[in-house]
Write a protein that holds these residues in place. Sequence first.
Motif, PDB file in Angstrom:
ATOM      1  N   LEU A 122      -0.819  -1.015   6.632  1.00 15.57           N
ATOM      2  CA  LEU A 122       0.030  -2.095   7.127  1.00 15.57           C
ATOM      3  C   LEU A 122       0.027  -2.108   8.658  1.00 15.57           C
ATOM      4  N   ALA A 123       0.139  -0.924   9.262  1.00 16.10           N
ATOM      5  CA  ALA A 123       0.129  -0.830  10.723  1.00 16.10           C
ATOM      6  C   ALA A 123      -1.208  -1.296  11.292  1.00 16.10           C
ATOM      7  N   TYR A 124      -2.286  -0.824  10.704  1.00 17.83           N
ATOM      8  CA  TYR A 124      -3.619  -1.150  11.217  1.00 17.83           C
ATOM      9  C   TYR A 124      -3.886  -2.650  11.134  1.00 17.83           C
ATOM     10  N   GLU A 125      -3.488  -3.262  10.030  1.00 17.86           N
ATOM     11  CA  GLU A 125      -3.718  -4.703   9.868  1.00 17.86           C
ATOM     12  C   GLU A 125      -2.846  -5.527  10.813  1.00 17.86           C
ATOM     13  N   HIS A 126      -1.815  -4.911  11.352  1.00 16.70           N
ATOM     14  CA  HIS A 126      -0.986  -5.579  12.368  1.00 16.70           C
ATOM     15  C   HIS A 126      -1.418  -5.167  13.780  1.00 16.70           C
ATOM     16  N   HIS A 127      -2.637  -4.685  13.897  1.00 15.84           N
ATOM     17  CA  HIS A 127      -3.286  -4.400  15.186  1.00 15.84           C
ATOM     18  C   HIS A 127      -2.652  -3.223  15.924  1.00 15.84           C
ATOM     19  N   ALA A 142       1.952  -2.050 -12.564  1.00 18.86           N
ATOM     20  CA  ALA A 142       0.500  -2.234 -12.610  1.00 18.86           C
ATOM     21  C   ALA A 142       0.000  -2.686 -13.972  1.00 18.86           C
ATOM     22  N   HIS A 143       0.880  -2.674 -14.990  1.00 21.52           N
ATOM     23  CA  HIS A 143       0.465  -3.038 -16.344  1.00 21.52           C
ATOM     24  C   HIS A 143       0.798  -4.502 -16.660  1.00 21.52           C
ATOM     25  N   TYR A 144       0.549  -5.367 -15.739  1.00 21.23           N
ATOM     26  CA  TYR A 144       0.846  -6.779 -15.961  1.00 21.23           C
ATOM     27  C   TYR A 144      -0.046  -7.346 -17.065  1.00 21.23           C
ATOM     28  N   THR A 145       0.465  -8.389 -17.691  1.00 18.85           N
ATOM     29  CA  THR A 145      -0.307  -9.082 -18.726  1.00 18.85           C
ATOM     30  C   THR A 145      -1.333 -10.007 -18.098  1.00 18.85           C
ATOM     31  N   LYS A 146      -0.944 -10.620 -16.982  1.00 19.92           N
ATOM     32  CA  LYS A 146      -1.837 -11.575 -16.321  1.00 19.92           C
ATOM     33  C   LYS A 146      -1.479 -11.651 -14.846  1.00 19.92           C
ATOM     34  N   ALA A 147      -2.483 -11.758 -13.993  1.00 18.57           N
ATOM     35  CA  ALA A 147      -2.268 -11.931 -12.553  1.00 18.57           C
ATOM     36  C   ALA A 147      -2.819 -13.282 -12.131  1.00 18.57           C
ATOM     37  N   ILE A 148      -2.021 -14.037 -11.414  1.00 13.70           N
ATOM     38  CA  ILE A 148      -2.444 -15.332 -10.876  1.00 13.70           C
ATOM     39  C   ILE A 148      -2.694 -15.157  -9.383  1.00 13.70           C
ATOM     40  N   ASN A 149      -3.950 -15.277  -8.976  1.00 16.12           N
ATOM     41  CA  ASN A 149      -4.328 -15.229  -7.562  1.00 16.12           C
ATOM     42  C   ASN A 149      -4.525 -16.655  -7.067  1.00 16.12           C
ATOM     43  N   SER A 150      -3.928 -17.000  -5.961  1.00 18.49           N
ATOM     44  CA  SER A 150      -4.072 -18.357  -5.427  1.00 18.49           C
ATOM     45  C   SER A 150      -3.713 -18.362  -3.953  1.00 18.49           C
ATOM     46  N   ASN A 151      -4.045 -19.462  -3.281  1.00 15.49           N
ATOM     47  CA  ASN A 151      -3.717 -19.645  -1.858  1.00 15.49           C
ATOM     48  C   ASN A 151      -4.263 -18.519  -0.984  1.00 15.49           C
ATOM     49  N   GLY A 152      -5.392 -17.936  -1.387  1.00 15.03           N
ATOM     50  CA  GLY A 152      -5.981 -16.848  -0.623  1.00 15.03           C
ATOM     51  C   GLY A 152      -5.320 -15.507  -0.858  1.00 15.03           C
ATOM     52  N   ILE A 153      -4.378 -15.435  -1.803  1.00 18.43           N
ATOM     53  CA  ILE A 153      -3.653 -14.202  -2.120  1.00 18.43           C
ATOM     54  C   ILE A 153      -4.244 -13.576  -3.372  1.00 18.43           C
ATOM     55  N   PRO A 163      -3.929 -10.366   1.456  1.00 16.41           N
ATOM     56  CA  PRO A 163      -3.797  -9.385   2.529  1.00 16.41           C
ATOM     57  C   PRO A 163      -2.341  -9.158   2.916  1.00 16.41           C
ATOM     58  N   VAL A 164      -2.091  -8.018   3.553  1.00 20.61           N
ATOM     59  CA  VAL A 164      -0.714  -7.682   3.917  1.00 20.61           C
ATOM     60  C   VAL A 164      -0.221  -8.509   5.091  1.00 20.61           C
ATOM     61  N   THR A 165      -1.119  -9.278   5.686  1.00 18.99           N
ATOM     62  CA  THR A 165      -0.732 -10.134   6.811  1.00 18.99           C
ATOM     63  C   THR A 165      -0.651 -11.605   6.394  1.00 18.99           C
ATOM     64  N   ALA A 166      -0.665 -11.884   5.090  1.00 16.93           N
ATOM     65  CA  ALA A 166      -0.639 -13.264   4.604  1.00 16.93           C
ATOM     66  C   ALA A 166       0.685 -13.937   4.953  1.00 16.93           C
ATOM     67  N   ALA A 167       0.670 -15.254   4.947  1.00 12.85           N
ATOM     68  CA  ALA A 167       1.888 -16.022   5.191  1.00 12.85           C
ATOM     69  C   ALA A 167       2.789 -15.975   3.960  1.00 12.85           C
ATOM     70  N   ASN A 168       4.073 -16.185   4.172  1.00 12.27           N
ATOM     71  CA  ASN A 168       5.001 -16.263   3.053  1.00 12.27           C
ATOM     72  C   ASN A 168       4.613 -17.384   2.099  1.00 12.27           C
ATOM     73  N   GLN A 169       4.899 -17.209   0.832  1.00 15.95           N
ATOM     74  CA  GLN A 169       4.552 -18.178  -0.195  1.00 15.95           C
ATOM     75  C   GLN A 169       5.818 -18.741  -0.837  1.00 15.95           C
ATOM     76  N   VAL A 211       6.666 -13.771  -2.452  1.00 18.86           N
ATOM     77  CA  VAL A 211       7.234 -14.582  -1.372  1.00 18.86           C
ATOM     78  C   VAL A 211       6.727 -14.013  -0.045  1.00 18.86           C
ATOM     79  N   SER A 212       7.037 -12.731   0.212  1.00 18.89           N
ATOM     80  CA  SER A 212       6.575 -12.070   1.439  1.00 18.89           C
ATOM     81  C   SER A 212       5.441 -11.109   1.114  1.00 18.89           C
ATOM     82  N   PRO A 213       4.524 -10.910   2.070  1.00 23.14           N
ATOM     83  CA  PRO A 213       3.540  -9.839   1.897  1.00 23.14           C
ATOM     84  C   PRO A 213       4.202  -8.481   2.111  1.00 23.14           C
ATOM     85  N   ALA A 214       3.476  -7.417   1.777  1.00 29.37           N
ATOM     86  CA  ALA A 214       3.875  -6.023   2.044  1.00 29.37           C
ATOM     87  C   ALA A 214       5.030  -5.541   1.181  1.00 29.37           C
ATOM     88  N   VAL A 215       5.418  -6.332   0.171  1.00 23.36           N
ATOM     89  CA  VAL A 215       6.424  -5.878  -0.790  1.00 23.36           C
ATOM     90  C   VAL A 215       5.681  -5.119  -1.892  1.00 23.36           C
TER      91      VAL A 215
END
Length: 855
Positions: free
Chosen positions: A436-441, A695-706, A725-731, A826-830
Motif C-alpha cells: 500500500l505504501a509503495y503504490e502511494h509512492h 476468500a471462499h466467495y461463490t462469485k467475483a464480479i470484476n468491473s471498472n478496472g477493479i 489496484p489499491v490506488t483505485a478510485a472509490n466505487q 466502495v474504497s480501495p485498501a479495505v
Amino acid sequence: MSKQILPVIFFLFICMQGYSQQMVTDKLSVGSFALVQPGTKIYICTDSNDAETVQHAASLLAGDIVAVTGLQPEMVHKLPAKAQSVIIIGTQKNSSLIQQLVKSGKLSTKKISHQWEAYQLQSIAQPAAGIAHALIIVGSDRRGTAYGVFQLSKQIGVSPWYWWADVPVKKSTAIYVKQNMLINDAPKVKYRGIFINDEAPALSGWTKEKFGGFNSKFYEKVFELILRLKGNYLWPAMWGNAFYDDDSLNIKAADAYGIVIGTSHHEPLMRAHDEWKRYGKGAWDYDSNEVRLKEFWKAGMQRATNEKIVSVGMRGDGDKPMSRETATALLERIVKDQRQIIEDVTHKPAAETPQLWALYKEVQDYYDKGMRVPDDVTLLLCDDNWGNLRKLPAVNAAPRKGGYGIYYHFDYVGDPRNYKWLNTNPIPRVWEQMHLAYEHHVKDIWIVNVGDIKPMEFPISFFLDYAWNPDRIDAADIKSYTEKWCAAQFGKAHANEIADIIAAYAKYNGRRKPELLNENTYSLTNYGEAQRVTMEYDQLLKRAEKINDVLPAEYKDAYFQLVLHPVKACANLQDLYTAVAENQRAASNGYPYANKFADKAKQFYQNDSLITLQYHTIANGKWNHMMSQTHIGYTYWQQPNIQKMPVVKYLTTDSAVQHDEKIVTETNITETECDETGKGNVFNERDGYVSIEAAHYTKAINSNGITWKILPDLGRTGSAVTPFPVTAANQKPGGTAPQLQYEICVAGSGTVKLQAYFSPTLNFNNDEGLKYAVSIDDEAPQIVVLNKEDNQQKIWAKWVADNIIIKTTTHTISKANKHVLRYWMVSPAVVLQKLVIDLGGVKESYLGPPETRRQ
C-alpha cells in the motif's frame, strides 16, 4: 533474426531475471568454469584506492570461500600474470581494474551507470593476457559493489544469518560459475533499514556479556548483517545508549561498512536522547532553553561526519508529546533553526544534507493542522505501532524533492500492551501494508523497529528483500518466498514443511500478541474454540519436533532459534492459559479435576522458564540473555518486572462435587441445506448462524478496472480478499459494480445481523474513512464507514489487540432457503477476512464461529 540482435535479447533477459538468476553451479560442465577448485590458486583482486567498504566486502567474501571450500583466496591489488580464474571487485569510478576492462571492451557498465547502489556480476573469458576466466563484481557505488559481493556469497551457500542465527554454511569442494553470465540489479526503495529498540533486558544483557556493551565490535556484526541483507540504514540502540558517545569507533565502523546512520524520530540532529540526560542543562523546552538546545544539536552535527540522515523537529522529553500549548509556528521555527545549524556546520545548503521529519503519533496532528517543512525534507510517515499505516500521500499528490518514507514496527513498547518477546508479524500483513505504501509512492525510506534483532530474523529478511524491489514479490509469491528462505537456511529437503510451520506460528501469534493472551482470550464453551486453538499449537509443535528429529546435527542450533523455540514457547503458553481456564471453570463448579488442571498449569508455567533456559544454552551459550523478556503476568501496558503465575484454584475433598471430567464439544448441531444450489461455494446455516471465510466467495464480479485479489493466509483464520489496484478510485455500489457474491442457505426469515471482519486498516487518507457496502438479495447496498472511531483510544486499542475490526449491519431475509449476500467495493485498501450472519445463534468467541461452507 540477425546474429547481432540475439546477444542483445539475451543480455536484456538476464538483466530482467537478475533477482533469481543462479550463476553458481554445483559441478563443472559444458558452459561453466571452476572459479574455485583444489590445487588452483584463487585470487580476489581489488584496487587499493577503492572504498573501504569494497575492501571489507572482498575480505568477507574470502572468508566465505574458506568456510564453503576450505580453500584460502589470495587478496591482491593487481591482476596476476597468469591464473585460471580471478574475482575482480570494484566500483565504476574508483577501480582502475574495472576501468581497464571497460576501456578494453571486455566489460560494459552502462546498465548500472548513474544508478543508486546498483551492481553487476558478469563472467567473462580472457579478461587479460594469461587469465582464462574472471568473475567481475562491479557496483555503481561502494554499497552496490558490496551487494554484488554478497549476492555471490548467498549463491555459494552462505546465509546472511550465518552468524546471527548460526545457519551452517553449505560445504563444497569447488565453486563453478556459468560462462557468459550477466546479472545486474538495483533497489527500488532508496534507504532500507532497521531500528534496534526496546533493547532491554534481552539485547542489552547479551551485548554487555558478549561485547562489553553497544560498541563497535557489536555494531560491526550489525553492519555486516545489514549489508548482506541489502540494507543500508540503521537507527542504533537508544535505551540508555548513545551511538556516537558510547564508543568513538562506532562512527568509523559505520563508515567502513558504508551504513547510513540516523537517529530515531525524537532525537534531532544526530544526538541520542540519552545524551541530554548525560550533558544537557535545563529543560528540554525550546521556549525556555533555546540557546542550550542549539549548542547541544550543533555539537551533534559537528561530530556526525559520516553518511547520515538527520532527524529534524522535536518531541517532548523521553519520546513524549510536547505540551498541549505547543504551536505549529514554534515547531516550524525549531525546524528552521535546526536547518540553519546544518548549514553552519556543513558549509552547504541544508538541502544537500538528507533529512527526515517523522510524523509520529501527535506530530502527525501538527501536519494535519497545516505545519510544513521544506520540500527537500523526507516526510517519514508512520504506522500506529501495530503495523497499520496511519497516513499516506494522495495518489495524485505533487511530488516532493525529499519524498516520503515509512517507519514500521515489528516490536513496540506502549498501549495497549508491549509486544517484544517473539515474532508476531505475519508476513502477508506486512506485505499488504508496505505494498500500500509503495503504490502511494513512498519510496525514499523504509525503516522497521526490530527490537532486539533476534527473534525477528525472518520478518527482517522479508522487509529488506521486499524493500529492495516490491515489484518482484506479489501476495501470491509469499509462500514460495518463505519456502526459498527456509531452503537457504536449512536446505531443500524439509524447506516447504518448515515454511508452513514458520507461517503458521506467525499467523497464530498474530491473532493476539502473547503478552495480551490470558485464560479468557479463547472460549472454552463456545465452538470448542480454546481447545481448537490449543490443538493447533500442539500439532504445530509436533510437526516442528518431527523435523528436528531428522535434521542433520549442524542445523539444530539454527533450527531451534528460527523455528522450534518460538513454536515450543508459544504452544506451551497457550497450553498454560487453557489449563488455567479449565481449572477456573472446574473450580467454580466444585469439580475435583480442577486440581489436576492447576497442577498442569503450574507445570506449563515452569516449562516456560525451561524453554528459555534451553535457548540461552544452545550454541555453547552464545545467545544467553536473548530471551530474557518477561511475557507472563501483564496487568497493564507495561511489562512486569518478573513473571507471575496466573491464579489457579485448588479444591479440598470436602468442597468437591463428584463430576466426570469431559471435554466440552458442540452437541445437537443442526444444519440447513437448500433444496437447490448454484455452482461454487455454498454456506449453510448452522445452529442459527452462517459463517464465511472471505476468500471462499461463490462469485467475483470484476468491473471498472477493479479486480478482486485473494491475499493468501492474511487473516486470523484464513485468507483475505481486497480490491486491486489499491490506488483505485472509490466505487458506487450497485448493478455490475465490483462485488463478491456468497450463496447462503437459511432455515427461516426475519431480521438478521451481518458481522463483517476486517484487517484493522486505518484511515490513511485522513478523510471520511474507508468504506464498504453489503446487501442481501435485491436490497439497496448499505454503505458502512470502517474508520469512524479511529481517534477513539479505547476502540482503536481493541482493534489492534484483537487484530480485527468487526462491523455490524442489520438486514431482512424474506424467506427461507437460498439467498445471495453481496459484498461491494466502495474504497480501495479495505481487507475483508470473514463474514458472519447471525440469525440468533451466534455465541461469544474470539475468532467467531467456524466456517459453515458446504463440504
